[in-house]
Design an enzyme around this catalytic site. Structure first.
Site, PDB file in Angstrom:
ATOM      1  N   LYS A 171     -22.706  -3.408  18.220  1.00  0.00           N
ATOM      2  CA  LYS A 171     -22.823  -4.767  17.696  1.00  0.00           C
ATOM      3  C   LYS A 171     -23.390  -5.652  18.803  1.00  0.00           C
ATOM      4  O   LYS A 171     -22.751  -5.859  19.841  1.00  0.00           O
ATOM      5  CB  LYS A 171     -21.466  -5.305  17.248  1.00  0.00           C
ATOM      6  CG  LYS A 171     -21.524  -6.799  16.925  1.00  0.00           C
ATOM      7  CD  LYS A 171     -20.191  -7.375  16.487  1.00  0.00           C
ATOM      8  CE  LYS A 171     -20.213  -8.897  16.625  1.00  0.00           C
ATOM      9  NZ  LYS A 171     -18.961  -9.518  16.161  1.00  0.00           N
ATOM     10  N   ASN A 204     -12.087 -10.710  12.607  1.00  0.00           N
ATOM     11  CA  ASN A 204     -11.031 -10.433  13.583  1.00  0.00           C
ATOM     12  C   ASN A 204      -9.945 -11.502  13.515  1.00  0.00           C
ATOM     13  O   ASN A 204      -8.815 -11.254  13.109  1.00  0.00           O
ATOM     14  CB  ASN A 204     -11.641 -10.340  14.994  1.00  0.00           C
ATOM     15  CG  ASN A 204     -10.667  -9.807  16.049  1.00  0.00           C
ATOM     16  OD1 ASN A 204     -11.093  -9.190  17.020  1.00  0.00           O
ATOM     17  ND2 ASN A 204      -9.363 -10.000  15.909  1.00  0.00           N
ATOM     18  N   THR A 205     -10.318 -12.740  13.837  1.00  0.00           N
ATOM     19  CA  THR A 205      -9.325 -13.802  13.948  1.00  0.00           C
ATOM     20  C   THR A 205      -8.582 -14.054  12.635  1.00  0.00           C
ATOM     21  O   THR A 205      -7.376 -14.344  12.654  1.00  0.00           O
ATOM     22  CB  THR A 205      -9.992 -15.100  14.438  1.00  0.00           C
ATOM     23  OG1 THR A 205     -10.812 -14.798  15.563  1.00  0.00           O
ATOM     24  CG2 THR A 205      -8.963 -16.131  14.858  1.00  0.00           C
ATOM     25  N   GLY A 239     -14.250 -17.532  15.016  1.00  0.00           N
ATOM     26  CA  GLY A 239     -12.880 -17.999  15.215  1.00  0.00           C
ATOM     27  C   GLY A 239     -12.530 -19.303  14.527  1.00  0.00           C
ATOM     28  O   GLY A 239     -11.426 -19.809  14.680  1.00  0.00           O
ATOM     29  N   ALA A 244     -17.987 -13.328  11.189  1.00  0.00           N
ATOM     30  CA  ALA A 244     -17.481 -14.590  11.744  1.00  0.00           C
ATOM     31  C   ALA A 244     -17.307 -15.681  10.699  1.00  0.00           C
ATOM     32  O   ALA A 244     -18.124 -15.852   9.806  1.00  0.00           O
ATOM     33  CB  ALA A 244     -18.376 -15.133  12.855  1.00  0.00           C
ATOM     34  N   GLY A 245     -16.195 -16.381  10.837  1.00  0.00           N
ATOM     35  CA  GLY A 245     -15.953 -17.573  10.035  1.00  0.00           C
ATOM     36  C   GLY A 245     -15.020 -17.398   8.856  1.00  0.00           C
ATOM     37  O   GLY A 245     -14.535 -18.372   8.296  1.00  0.00           O
TER      38      GLY A 245
END
Lengths: 270, 67
Positions: free
Chosen positions: A100, A209-210, A161, A187-188
């Site tokens: 990635k 992830n977050t 995040g 993301a997001g």
């Protein structure tokens, strides 16, 4: 079987997860297992010299024999840092070439630097890497990265995040419509509905992830995300009904509704 | 006496050593690591051949949690 195919390899799960920000390795492992993800991202960092020689290693908890590891270039702001990081990752993972790429442009927002990303992608592809590339939601940039030879393009839904969800579904739709390689939102995503919406738009997968790690109960959120990605994918394949402001066509039959009763006249007293 | 910079930290060694000896010295033997010397990857197969010399800059990395 409706598989996600990246660089010729099939995956049953369309949810890709990161392994950062968890309380401990046990939580990381349980959340990853619950998510059903087969591809998991890892970061490459300096080892602590002279400290905790016997501390457990992430790869003992999440072994490459069980998962497809996707080393990232998180924290890299230049072409050189990103390329060197992934060369180290390839050496670390015994020649594994699926990576990635992300080249960031700003430490405050973590917004990607697409100019540097293009340059890094070109070098990595020449060196034989299979590049899944994190980028902005700019359809032209996504197309250029595809034409260059990236194996998947991964536009942001919103900033890394942030948990703000999908801010520009229209751009994502254009990217998806134009792409011949998998498009994954990276993301997001903040909660399950965001993941479902991404999949309903026609994304091939979602990387997060977050949203899982920073939930009050990460393992339960991992379960929710697994279901959301599956539900969103099925809804996309099923093809949603057309939207309309109102409908004169109720779901239940209009015929055969029981008749209105007339009050029977009270019979007169004789 | 040679000085090597390992993950940004200078360290002194009595005599020149090879990469395999450095790994033993750092108690990283058998660990899944990758090493870069002056910006170039040192393949695992060359750990015992590659000698380190004064001023070499090394990066020793592992996989950690990340997104």
């Amino acid at each position: 079987m409706d598989n996600l195919v990246i660089a010729g390899k099939k995956y049953a799960s369309r949810l890709l997860v990161g392994t950062g920000k968890y309380k401990d390795f046990n939580e990381t492992r349980t959340a990853v297992e619950t998510s059903g993800a087969e591809i998991i991202t890892v970061a490459i960092r300096r080892t602590n010299i002279g400290q905790n020689a016997n501390e457990p290693n992430l790869l003992e908890v999440l072994p490459p024999s069980k998962y497809t590891l996707l080393p990232n270039t998180a924290g890299c702001y230049t072409v050189d840092d990103a390329v060197r990081t992934l060369r180290l990752a390839r050496e670390l993972l015994d020649g594994h070439s699926l990576v990635k790429l992300e080249v960031l442009g700003d430490p405050k927002t973590l917004y990607p630097n697409v100019v540097e990303t293009l340059k890094a992608a070109e070098i990595l592809i020449k060196e034989g890497f299979q590049v899944m590339v994190y980028t902005s939601d700019d359809p032209i940039m996504a197309k250029q990265l595809e034409e260059m030879g990236c194996v998947a393009v991964m536009p942001l839904a919103s900033l890394i995040g942030s948990g703000m969800g999908i801010l520009n579904p229209w751009n994502l739709q254009i990217i998806i419509e134009n792409a011949k390689i998998p498009v994954l939102v990276d993301a997001g995503v903040g909660t399950a509905s965001d993941a479902a919406i991404a999949m309903e738009l026609g994304c091939d997968g979602v990387l997060m992830n977050t949203a899982i790690a920073a939930a009050q109960n990460p393992v339960l959120m991992a379960s929710a995300m697994r279901k959301a990605v599956e539900a969103g994918r099925e809804a996309y394949l099923a093809g949603r009904m057309a939207k309309k402001l109102y409908s004169a066509s109720p779901s239940s039959p209009t015929e055969g509704v029981i008749a209105k009763t007339e009050k029977k006249p009270v019979s007169g007293k004789s | 006496m040679i000085q090597l910079t390992i993950n940004g930290q200078p360290q002194q060694f009595e005599a020149p050593i090879n990469v395999a000896q450095l790994i033993d010295h750092l108690a990283l033997h058998g660990k899944r690591i990758a090493i870069e010397c002056n910006g170039e990857i040192v393949p695992r197969s060359r750990f015992s051949e590659q000698m380190l010399t004064h001023g070499d800059q090394l990066e020793v990395v592992v996989a950690v949690g990340g997104g």
